[in-house]
Design a protein around this motif. Structure first.
Motif, PDB file in Angstrom:
ATOM      1  N   ILE A  17       0.852  -1.193   0.000  1.00  0.00           N
ATOM      2  CA  ILE A  17       0.000   0.000   0.000  1.00  0.00           C
ATOM      3  C   ILE A  17       0.887   1.243   0.000  1.00  0.00           C
ATOM      4  CG2 ILE A  17      -1.649   1.338   1.375  1.00  0.00           C
ATOM      5  CD1 ILE A  17      -2.766  -1.434   2.338  1.00  0.00           C
ATOM      6  N   HIS A  20       2.917   1.874  -3.285  1.00  0.00           N
ATOM      7  CA  HIS A  20       2.081   2.389  -4.368  1.00  0.00           C
ATOM      8  C   HIS A  20       1.511   3.774  -4.042  1.00  0.00           C
ATOM      9  CE1 HIS A  20       2.322  -1.794  -5.672  1.00  0.00           C
ATOM     10  NE2 HIS A  20       1.948  -1.349  -6.859  1.00  0.00           N
ATOM     11  N   ASN A  21       2.022   4.380  -2.983  1.00  0.00           N
ATOM     12  CA  ASN A  21       1.547   5.702  -2.557  1.00  0.00           C
ATOM     13  C   ASN A  21       0.031   5.741  -2.394  1.00  0.00           C
ATOM     14  OD1 ASN A  21       4.132   6.924  -2.455  1.00  0.00           O
ATOM     15  ND2 ASN A  21       4.097   7.090  -4.688  1.00  0.00           N
ATOM     16  N   GLU A  22      -0.505   4.661  -1.846  1.00  0.00           N
ATOM     17  CA  GLU A  22      -1.929   4.577  -1.574  1.00  0.00           C
ATOM     18  C   GLU A  22      -2.145   4.689  -0.073  1.00  0.00           C
ATOM     19  OE1 GLU A  22      -2.988   1.683  -5.345  1.00  0.00           O
ATOM     20  OE2 GLU A  22      -2.868   0.797  -3.370  1.00  0.00           O
ATOM     21  N   ASN A  23      -3.384   4.838   0.314  1.00  0.00           N
ATOM     22  CA  ASN A  23      -3.742   4.793   1.723  1.00  0.00           C
ATOM     23  C   ASN A  23      -4.943   3.863   1.857  1.00  0.00           C
ATOM     24  OD1 ASN A  23      -6.158   6.315   1.214  1.00  0.00           O
ATOM     25  ND2 ASN A  23      -4.949   8.183   1.276  1.00  0.00           N
ATOM     26  N   ILE A  26      -8.065   4.825  -0.241  1.00  0.00           N
ATOM     27  CA  ILE A  26      -7.919   4.514  -1.673  1.00  0.00           C
ATOM     28  C   ILE A  26      -8.136   3.028  -1.905  1.00  0.00           C
ATOM     29  CG2 ILE A  26      -6.256   4.397  -3.580  1.00  0.00           C
ATOM     30  CD1 ILE A  26      -5.065   7.042  -2.465  1.00  0.00           C
ATOM     31  N   LEU A  27      -7.481   2.191  -1.081  1.00  0.00           N
ATOM     32  CA  LEU A  27      -7.621   0.747  -1.256  1.00  0.00           C
ATOM     33  C   LEU A  27      -9.051   0.296  -0.977  1.00  0.00           C
ATOM     34  CD1 LEU A  27      -6.315  -1.888  -2.020  1.00  0.00           C
ATOM     35  CD2 LEU A  27      -5.588  -2.154   0.356  1.00  0.00           C
ATOM     36  N   HIS A  59      -4.009  -6.373  -8.270  1.00  0.00           N
ATOM     37  CA  HIS A  59      -3.671  -4.959  -8.132  1.00  0.00           C
ATOM     38  C   HIS A  59      -2.191  -4.769  -7.809  1.00  0.00           C
ATOM     39  CE1 HIS A  59      -4.216  -0.711  -7.312  1.00  0.00           C
ATOM     40  NE2 HIS A  59      -3.674  -0.868  -6.119  1.00  0.00           N
ATOM     41  N   TYR A  60      -1.674  -5.568  -6.877  1.00  0.00           N
ATOM     42  CA  TYR A  60      -0.281  -5.412  -6.459  1.00  0.00           C
ATOM     43  C   TYR A  60       0.684  -6.340  -7.190  1.00  0.00           C
ATOM     44  CZ  TYR A  60      -2.083  -2.385  -2.836  1.00  0.00           C
ATOM     45  OH  TYR A  60      -2.700  -1.356  -2.172  1.00  0.00           O
TER      46      TYR A  60
END
Length: 79
Positions: A17, A20-23, A26-27, A59-60
């Motif tokens: 997470i 991918h500069n997500e939080n 977002i996920l 996704h990852y």
């Protein structure tokens, strides 16, 4: 354990997470669930469902074994 401290049990998933500069919000949106639902899954309070697991793997681009290990692992290249 400190009161109010949240502990997530999937360190590799949390690392992805962040990579991918997500939080979590977002996920949660990607998975079609609320922030609270995702947080409960990451804490081990509720289990991830198979469609959610499949979405995370795609996704990852990481294996199930890597994403859902309870310890920090290095995934082998080409796996």
């Amino acid at each position: 354990m400190a009161k109010g401290k949240v502990v997530y049990i999937y360190p590799n998933l949390m690392a992805e997470i962040n990579r991918h500069n997500e939080n979590l919000q977002i996920l949660a949106n990607i998975l079609g669930m609320s922030y609270q639902s995702l947080s409960k899954r990451l804490q081990g309070i509720k289990s991830f469902e198979l469609p959610e697991i499949t979405m995370l793997i795609k996704h990852y681009r990481r294996s199930f074994e890597y994403l859902f290990a309870n310890e920090i692992l290095q995934e082998k290249k080409g796996a």
